[in-house]
Design an enzyme around this catalytic site. Structure first.
Site, PDB file in Angstrom:
ATOM      1  N   PHE A  20       0.823  -1.209   0.000  1.00  0.00           N
ATOM      2  CA  PHE A  20       0.000   0.000   0.000  1.00  0.00           C
ATOM      3  C   PHE A  20       0.866   1.271   0.000  1.00  0.00           C
ATOM      4  O   PHE A  20       0.921   2.020  -0.987  1.00  0.00           O
ATOM      5  CB  PHE A  20      -0.943  -0.065   1.199  1.00  0.00           C
ATOM      6  CG  PHE A  20      -1.562   1.230   1.636  1.00  0.00           C
ATOM      7  CD1 PHE A  20      -2.128   2.094   0.720  1.00  0.00           C
ATOM      8  CD2 PHE A  20      -1.585   1.580   2.979  1.00  0.00           C
ATOM      9  CE1 PHE A  20      -2.712   3.291   1.128  1.00  0.00           C
ATOM     10  CE2 PHE A  20      -2.163   2.761   3.399  1.00  0.00           C
ATOM     11  CZ  PHE A  20      -2.722   3.626   2.478  1.00  0.00           C
ATOM     12  N   TYR A  36       2.732  -7.710  17.041  1.00  0.00           N
ATOM     13  CA  TYR A  36       3.126  -6.830  15.935  1.00  0.00           C
ATOM     14  C   TYR A  36       3.877  -5.612  16.452  1.00  0.00           C
ATOM     15  O   TYR A  36       4.977  -5.279  15.979  1.00  0.00           O
ATOM     16  CB  TYR A  36       1.896  -6.382  15.153  1.00  0.00           C
ATOM     17  CG  TYR A  36       2.149  -5.152  14.306  1.00  0.00           C
ATOM     18  CD1 TYR A  36       2.973  -5.216  13.191  1.00  0.00           C
ATOM     19  CD2 TYR A  36       1.570  -3.922  14.642  1.00  0.00           C
ATOM     20  CE1 TYR A  36       3.223  -4.083  12.420  1.00  0.00           C
ATOM     21  CE2 TYR A  36       1.815  -2.792  13.873  1.00  0.00           C
ATOM     22  CZ  TYR A  36       2.647  -2.878  12.767  1.00  0.00           C
ATOM     23  OH  TYR A  36       2.891  -1.755  12.027  1.00  0.00           O
ATOM     24  N   ILE A  53       2.192  -6.590   8.905  1.00  0.00           N
ATOM     25  CA  ILE A  53       1.562  -5.444   9.552  1.00  0.00           C
ATOM     26  C   ILE A  53       0.227  -5.727  10.220  1.00  0.00           C
ATOM     27  O   ILE A  53      -0.228  -4.916  11.022  1.00  0.00           O
ATOM     28  CB  ILE A  53       1.367  -4.296   8.539  1.00  0.00           C
ATOM     29  CG1 ILE A  53       0.545  -4.766   7.347  1.00  0.00           C
ATOM     30  CG2 ILE A  53       2.702  -3.737   8.092  1.00  0.00           C
ATOM     31  CD1 ILE A  53       0.179  -3.657   6.371  1.00  0.00           C
ATOM     32  N   ALA A 101       7.321  -5.244   5.905  1.00  0.00           N
ATOM     33  CA  ALA A 101       6.932  -5.678   7.249  1.00  0.00           C
ATOM     34  C   ALA A 101       5.658  -6.505   7.156  1.00  0.00           C
ATOM     35  O   ALA A 101       4.866  -6.351   6.226  1.00  0.00           O
ATOM     36  CB  ALA A 101       6.678  -4.468   8.158  1.00  0.00           C
TER      37      ALA A 101
END
Length: 335
Positions: A17, A153, A89, A87
């Site tokens: 994104f 996380y 996420i 990562a």
């Protein structure tokens, strides 16, 4: 003899994104980009596949994995800057697969730091998250706020942050950490609340399934977050290297009020149905996040250029395009 081309910049997590938006912005700023996409047998480039040809003409896609030191070394060799966004996420999935989060978010960051260190790359921008602060103890949240990791996380991201700090202190690695608050916009996964709501409405739903409506968040439009990356990536080293910077608007809104605002923008009356599967464990829910970005503003002049309503309108337009909506699974809980 013709002048040699400037060195490229590298981006990890480029297919995602924020990463895909950052690639676009870097190319628009005149950079050539070496973009790492996580290796997959489908040869999928993720959201990079939706970028215009004139953008991708300036992008070298590298299939690899930040968990592999060799992949990272090859990616960053000969670059003038590295933007490390790769990562895992999704917070709910971190309850199920915490080892994966450590491998990607901690060991992957270690691999990037090691490559930048040994190859002498002039600038590394490391990506943190506001989730490392946990529920606000003081507001707005400055970079001096205590770290309070309430999910695996968040803990894995804080581990990567501490490694970045230590590599600057121990080896003078030229790293700057950007800690964005909640970013939203076109291309975001439906595991996040804004695309979850907009996607369900765009798919024809009028009863929206969500988790807890009480938490408040500071939402930044993706183009503003990308501008923050560029700001810390290009500012004079003396102003930013070795430092951590928040990016956010300084304004907060509850999830419940956010749903009402989206309904207004989409001209739709919405009801909300609670789904226990979407609710975090009580001690793991971060109830309040609101950003103090004054340090970033002072160091670079950065400031958000979009209001929440403007960003939501752009995001609604994206999801209302049937081609875009068709890339999502709006009818399921996206972990």
């Amino acid at each position: 003899m013709p002048a040699s081309a400037p060195a490229p910049v590298a981006v990890t997590g480029a297919e995602g994104f924020i990463g895909s938006h950052l690639v676009e912005a870097l190319v628009a700023a005149g950079h050539r980009v070496r973009a790492m996409v996580q290796y997959n047998s489908f040869s999928s480039y993720g959201w990079l596949e939706t970028l215009p040809g004139e953008v991708m003409d300036n992008v070298e896609v590298v299939l690899g994995d930040v968990r592999d030191p060799g992949s990272v070394h090859g990616l960053v060799t000969g670059t003038e800057a590295v933007y490390h966004l790769a990562a895992l996420i999704a917070i709910p999935y971190s309850y199920r697969a915490p080892h994966s989060y450590v491998e990607t978010n901690v060991t992957g960051t270690l691999n990037v730091l090691e490559a930048v260190r040994h190859l002498g790359i002039p600038r590394l921008v490391h990506t943190s998250t506001s989730e490392t602060y946990g529920t606000a103890q003081t507001v707005p949240i400055s970079e001096d706020h205590p770290i309070n990791t309430q999910s695996p996380y968040a803990a894995s991201k804080a581990g990567g942050d501490r490694l970045a700090d230590s590599y600057h202190a121990s080896f003078e690695v030229p790293v700057v950490t950007l800690r964005p608050f909640n970013t939203f916009g076109p291309r975001q996964s439906m595991r996040a609340v804004i695309p979850t709501v907009i996607g369900q409405v765009a798919a024809g739903e009028r009863t929206i399934t969500l988790g807890d409506l009480r938490p408040t968040r500071d939402f930044s439009y993706v183009k503003d977050t990308v501008a923050a990356f560029l700001a810390v990536g290009t500012a004079p080293a003396a102003d930013v290297v070795g430092r951590t910077f928040n990016s956010g608007t300084g304004e907060e809104i509850s999830v419940g009020d956010l749903v009402s605002l989206i309904g207004k923008i989409m001209d739709t009356e919405l009801e909300v149905r609670a789904d226990q599967e979407r609710i975090r464990p009580a001690a793991s829910e971060v109830m309040r996040l609101v950003c103090d970005a004054s340090r970033l503003r002072a160091a670079t002049g950065w400031a958000p250029a979009h209001t929440l309503e403007q960003g939501l309108a752009q995001t609604v337009a994206f999801f209302r395009d049937p081609l875009n909506l068709g890339r999502y699974k709006a009818g399921i809980y996206n972990v």
